[in-house]
Design an enzyme around this catalytic site. Structure first.
Site, PDB file in Angstrom:
ATOM      1  CD  GLN A  63      -2.185  46.301  21.910  1.00  0.00           C
ATOM      2  OE1 GLN A  63      -1.302  45.491  22.124  1.00  0.00           O
ATOM      3  NE2 GLN A  63      -2.928  46.276  20.820  1.00  0.00           N
ATOM      4  CE1 TYR A  90      10.614  44.358  24.744  1.00  0.00           C
ATOM      5  CE2 TYR A  90       9.555  42.809  26.234  1.00  0.00           C
ATOM      6  CZ  TYR A  90      10.310  43.060  25.107  1.00  0.00           C
ATOM      7  OH  TYR A  90      10.751  42.006  24.341  1.00  0.00           O
ATOM      8  NE  ARG A 189      15.387  42.307  18.348  1.00  0.00           N
ATOM      9  CZ  ARG A 189      14.519  42.724  17.418  1.00  0.00           C
ATOM     10  NH1 ARG A 189      14.912  42.857  16.180  1.00  0.00           N
ATOM     11  NH2 ARG A 189      13.278  43.008  17.727  1.00  0.00           N
ATOM     12  CD  GLN A 214      13.759  36.468  24.503  1.00  0.00           C
ATOM     13  OE1 GLN A 214      13.438  37.468  23.866  1.00  0.00           O
ATOM     14  NE2 GLN A 214      13.434  36.305  25.766  1.00  0.00           N
ATOM     15  CB  ALA A 247       4.313  37.328  11.526  1.00  0.00           C
ATOM     16  CB  CYS A 248       3.708  41.871  14.437  1.00  0.00           C
ATOM     17  SG  CYS A 248       5.349  42.087  15.148  1.00  0.00           S
ATOM     18  CE1 TYR A 262      -9.641  51.921  19.691  1.00  0.00           C
ATOM     19  CE2 TYR A 262     -11.345  50.666  18.551  1.00  0.00           C
ATOM     20  CZ  TYR A 262     -10.929  51.808  19.208  1.00  0.00           C
ATOM     21  OH  TYR A 262     -11.810  52.849  19.383  1.00  0.00           O
ATOM     22  CB  SER A 325      -4.350  42.867  23.580  1.00  0.00           C
ATOM     23  OG  SER A 325      -5.102  42.362  22.496  1.00  0.00           O
ATOM     24  CG  ASN A 333      -2.564  32.975  21.167  1.00  0.00           C
ATOM     25  OD1 ASN A 333      -3.241  32.815  20.149  1.00  0.00           O
ATOM     26  ND2 ASN A 333      -2.007  34.130  21.466  1.00  0.00           N
TER      27      ASN A 333
END
Length: 367
Positions: A63, A90, A189, A214, A247-248, A262, A325, A333
């Protein structure tokens, strides 16, 4: 309007700290700020990690440009963040390449960094994925080549592998640690039962157990980190490194009027996220976020800062991985650390009342 003090002089945290403090810098104002201690042990290991880490999913090698990735990583490092997380999958390995190039270019002391990567999805061949001894060793070797490093600090099993015996996976993780390719290993996970099985196998055969899981953790996903992992921490010392605190991007408030161009939900391959946001449940979540926005304004912070601080308030969380980004997002943050001391029990109770999804353990029911 949000106050401009997002990246101002931070308050000292009431965390259990003994290590060297990080230095908070405000690039907007140019001068170094007061020292701030914000390191925690990763699980019950002796590894000290910053309570905020920088993740590379979606962003590095995808991105954002390589120049922006370097800028973000430099900002993070200058602000005391020592944890940088990536994975072989990734951007099909490019995220590791970008991360490695930045570390080499900046000339940072390797001993000052905590670099983590994840192994599971390597290539298209049947032998290039999973948690077999073959793929763990070959996959980690390939990751180290892309990263241009001799070792990673933590190698994670990026999901459980039902096709590989647990003993084989634990033996392979022990091998890469004994060979100096990694310092520790962890899971991602995995269920509590799977982590417990790995621990039992390690103890049975005198192998090395995992130190960390994680897990996804945010205001709308709480059960695993708040109920299941604390029990594992107390029993076997496995800590939590959490990801997706916003949450994305859902918790950021950016989707309250639809899908902006975007944004992550507008990207190719993220139709699932778009569908989630536009669903009935997604609309209910946006309504709750509007109520939480009022709490954020009362505390003098932004909604993302409140959400990240809310994750950090959990004592079982060793570190929260951030995704960013651009520089403004990252500095906003990082400013969540200043909000943490403001999260009193009454504020947390108010947030729980709005969310209406606080999970309860068996202990809570008994008491």
């Amino acid at each position: 309007m949000y106050p401009e003090s997002t990246t101002g002089s931070p308050a000292r945290l009431s965390l259990r700290q003994t290590g060297s403090p990080g230095m908070i810098y405000s690039t907007r104002y140019g001068s170094p700020k007061r020292q701030l201690q914000f390191y925690r042990n990763l699980g019950k290991s002796g590894l000290r990690v910053s309570c905020l880490g920088l993740g590379t999913w979606v962003t590095f090698g995808g991105q954002i440009t390589d120049e922006m990735a370097e800028h973000l990583m430099t900002l993070a490092y200058d602000n005391g963040i020592n944890l940088f997380d990536t994975a072989e999958v990734y951007a099909a390995g490019k995220a590791e390449v970008v991360l490695g190039n930045i570390i080499k270019k900046k000339g940072w002391r390797r001993s000052s960094l905590v670099i983590t990567t994840k192994i599971f999805w390597g290539g298209k061949a049947e032998t290039e994925r999973g948690l077999s001894r073959k793929h763990i060793i070959e996959g980690l070797k390939a990751s180290l080549e892309r990263l241009q490093l001799e070792y990673v600090d933590v190698v994670f099993a990026n999901r459980p592998d039902p096709n590989t015996p647990m003993e084989e996976t634990v033996r392979a993780m022990t091998h890469v640690i004994n060979q100096g390719m990694a310092m520790y290993w962890g899971t991602s996970r995995w269920s509590s039962m799977e982590i417990m099985e790995a621990y039992s196998v390690a103890r049975q055969f005198n192998l090395i157990p995992p130190i960390c899981e994680q897990a996804e953790y945010h205001m709308f996903q709480r059960e695993k980190v708040e109920v299941q992992l604390p029990e594992l921490f107390h029993k076997i010392g496995v800590g939590a490194m959490t990801w997706s605190p916003l949450a994305c991007g859902i918790v950021s408030g950016k989707y309250d009027s639809g899908i902006p161009p975007y944004s992550r939900a507008s990207l190719k391959g993220y139709q699932w996220l778009k569908d989630k946001i536009l669903s009935e449940e997604g609309r209910r979540q946006q309504a709750k976020l509007k109520e939480l926005q009022a709490i954020a304004e009362r505390l003098g912070c932004t909604l993302p800062q409140l959400a990240i601080a809310w994750c950090l308030r959990n004592e079982g969380v060793s570190s929260v991985l951030l995704g960013a980004s651009n520089a403004e997002q990252l500095m906003e943050n990082i400013g969540a650390i200043q909000v943490l001391p403001k999260l009193s029990s009454s504020i947390v109770h108010e947030i729980d009342s709005i969310l209406g999804n606080k999970p309860y353990s068996k202990k809570d029911y008994r008491s």
